[in-house]
Enzyme design. Sequence first.
Site, PDB file in Angstrom:
ATOM      1  N   GLU A  98      45.329  35.361  38.357  1.00 22.24           N
ATOM      2  CA  GLU A  98      46.627  35.378  39.028  1.00 22.24           C
ATOM      3  C   GLU A  98      47.220  33.988  39.090  1.00 22.24           C
ATOM      4  O   GLU A  98      48.427  33.811  38.941  1.00 22.24           O
ATOM      5  CB  GLU A  98      46.464  35.989  40.430  1.00 22.24           C
ATOM      6  N   HIS A 144      45.727  39.914  41.429  1.00 21.85           N
ATOM      7  CA  HIS A 144      45.427  39.412  42.763  1.00 21.85           C
ATOM      8  C   HIS A 144      44.044  39.878  43.213  1.00 21.85           C
ATOM      9  O   HIS A 144      43.260  39.102  43.781  1.00 21.85           O
ATOM     10  CB  HIS A 144      46.485  39.895  43.773  1.00 21.85           C
TER      11      HIS A 144
END
Length: 359
Positions: free
Chosen positions: A13, A319
């Site tokens: 991410e 994430h």
Amino acid sequence: MSGFVEIDGSYLEGGGQALRNALALSVILNRPVRVVKIRANRPKPGLSHQHLHGVNLLRDISNAEVKGNVLNSTELTFTPHTIIGSMYKVDTRTAASITLVYQMVMPVLLFSGTTSRIDVMGGTNVSYSPQVEYMQQVLLPNLKRFGVNFDLKVLHHGFYPRGNGRCLLEVAPVRFLNAVQINDFGQFRAVKGSAYYAGRLPKCIAFDMQHSAEREIHRLWPDHECTIKVFKLPPDKVRDNGAGIILTAVTSTGCTLGVATVGEKNIDGHMIGSNSSCELAGYIKNEICVDTHMQDQLIIYMALAKGCSSIRSGALTKHTRTAIYVAELMAGVKFNIEYGNFGQTLISCEGMGHCNAYM
């Protein structure tokens, strides 16, 4: 640097997720950490205002020794010493996300010796971060399964670009976190929500959001309840223009899923309502128990919990993969991923069973 766990902030991410989780676990486990390449995959790498305020807040909570806590820094070392539950106040002076500051410190305060209160000023409803209503209506019921309880009051709403929002979070400590099993969808019960508008924006924007969202849910499930309220944020609670929607779905087994969207420039109420309801409908149709936005937020709690936790969600987000990477390095746990039908993913972990040393 001997004794420091090194976290690569550019992993997957490449945003603030690695930093938030690494520092939270550093304080909870009393493990010094070194984070390099902070937010390397963002247009403006390094510590932003929001992240810097979060770092400095954790420094104060843990009486930590910190190097690199300056704006735009891409490297940080953090050596915590203790966890001090107390009253803390942060003024970001921008529209920096209040909820992301809370996301950074709440796991830490659960392992303090007393109830803590965090007063933060910034943005309550801004893009690329959880909306404050999502934290109240979706995060809270999910964390209650772990034994977590918090109270979040919105004293003033704040939108981009000026912010001016203010929230007060109260967190009660726990002895340990319970393991959870959020993998049985049960039967879909109802959708509830609200569409709001503020400032000089016309109320038709909120009604457009309401009508589009209700139409989509009733088209798919004509016999199920779908209630979306429309309201204007009072002038004494907000200074600027803003609009958005929060939708939650509940099931017979207690699953709570949600979608929260804030309008940006040239707000199209119909588009926001339609997109939000279509996303929520996808979770319901595929019997997802933990929505995409909640997925990564539960990883740190699963890692710390006492016993084996499992959650049934959709495809893993970057994430979530980043949160798992940090948790495995910092806590020494192992996450298992099983892929099922209809895009379902079962995420499980035997938590380390961390106990509160201050209780």
